[in-house]
Motif scaffolding. Structure first.
Motif, PDB file in Angstrom:
ATOM      1  N   GLU A  19      32.324  83.666 -44.230  1.00  0.00           N
ATOM      2  CA  GLU A  19      31.148  83.871 -43.381  1.00  0.00           C
ATOM      3  C   GLU A  19      31.413  83.403 -41.953  1.00  0.00           C
ATOM      4  O   GLU A  19      31.047  84.069 -40.992  1.00  0.00           O
ATOM      5  CB  GLU A  19      29.927  83.133 -43.940  1.00  0.00           C
ATOM      6  CG  GLU A  19      29.524  83.542 -45.346  1.00  0.00           C
ATOM      7  CD  GLU A  19      30.082  82.608 -46.415  1.00  0.00           C
ATOM      8  OE1 GLU A  19      29.401  82.430 -47.432  1.00  0.00           O
ATOM      9  OE2 GLU A  19      31.186  82.077 -46.232  1.00  0.00           O
ATOM     10  N   CYS A  43      33.504  85.700 -39.976  1.00  0.00           N
ATOM     11  CA  CYS A  43      32.747  86.875 -39.540  1.00  0.00           C
ATOM     12  C   CYS A  43      31.686  86.507 -38.503  1.00  0.00           C
ATOM     13  O   CYS A  43      30.820  87.321 -38.184  1.00  0.00           O
ATOM     14  CB  CYS A  43      32.088  87.542 -40.745  1.00  0.00           C
ATOM     15  SG  CYS A  43      33.279  88.316 -41.858  1.00  0.00           S
ATOM     16  N   ALA A  51      30.935  93.661 -41.066  1.00  0.00           N
ATOM     17  CA  ALA A  51      31.509  92.623 -40.210  1.00  0.00           C
ATOM     18  C   ALA A  51      32.960  93.001 -39.914  1.00  0.00           C
ATOM     19  O   ALA A  51      33.549  93.866 -40.581  1.00  0.00           O
ATOM     20  CB  ALA A  51      31.441  91.265 -40.914  1.00  0.00           C
TER      21      ALA A  51
END
Length: 149
Positions: free
Chosen positions: A66, A69, A120
């Motif tokens: 995460e 991204c 992403a």
């Protein structure tokens, strides 16, 4: 003359739960699922590089997908680490990825349907798996992060 039968190709995939999405990988991409262990900090590392962990007497970089991204990689109470087989042509043989639970196995076949959603930078595609959408990560792109920091 025997009639040729069409065979549907299938493969076993793993759904990897993250804090804000689910990743989908073929099960052969995963070397092992291990309990969470905090990474040893690396000086001046970007936010996505969560430190180095020890696995089978090797030091592996721990990555927060995460954060890579552009988001945050929280540490949930069900956090685990999945060790991925590296694909690129470099000395890195494995990378560790922080996930938020136990991966689930799923059967994938040629009928897999792609979903048109924003991706992403480190996602190659989004696909419908049952009732949910899973993202296909760019493993070579993740590996490249460690050589381009």
């Amino acid at each position: 003359m025997a009639e040729a039968q069409s065979r549907q190709v299938s493969l076993t995939g793993l759904l990897l739960p993250l804090s804000d999405r689910t990743l989908l990988l073929p099960n052969v991409a995963v070397a092992e699922l291990i309990d969470y262990q905090p990474g040893t900090p690396v000086a001046n590392a970007p936010a996505w590089h969560l430190g180095m962990i020890t696995w089978r007497d090797l030091q592996l970089p721990l990555l927060g997908f995460e954060a890579a991204c552009g988001g945050a990689s929280p540490l949930g109470e069900r956090a685990r680490i999945v060790v991925l087989n590296a694909l690129g042509d470099h000395p890195l043989r494995f990378i560790a990825l922080l996930i938020q639970g136990i991966p689930r196995s799923c059967k994938l076949d040629s009928q897999l349907s792609y979903v048109d959603v924003p991706l992403a930078a480190l996602e190659l595609a989004a696909v419908q798996v049952g009732e949910s959408v899973a993202r296909v990560p760019d493993i070579e792109g993740l590996e490249a992060l460690f050589f381009n920091q």
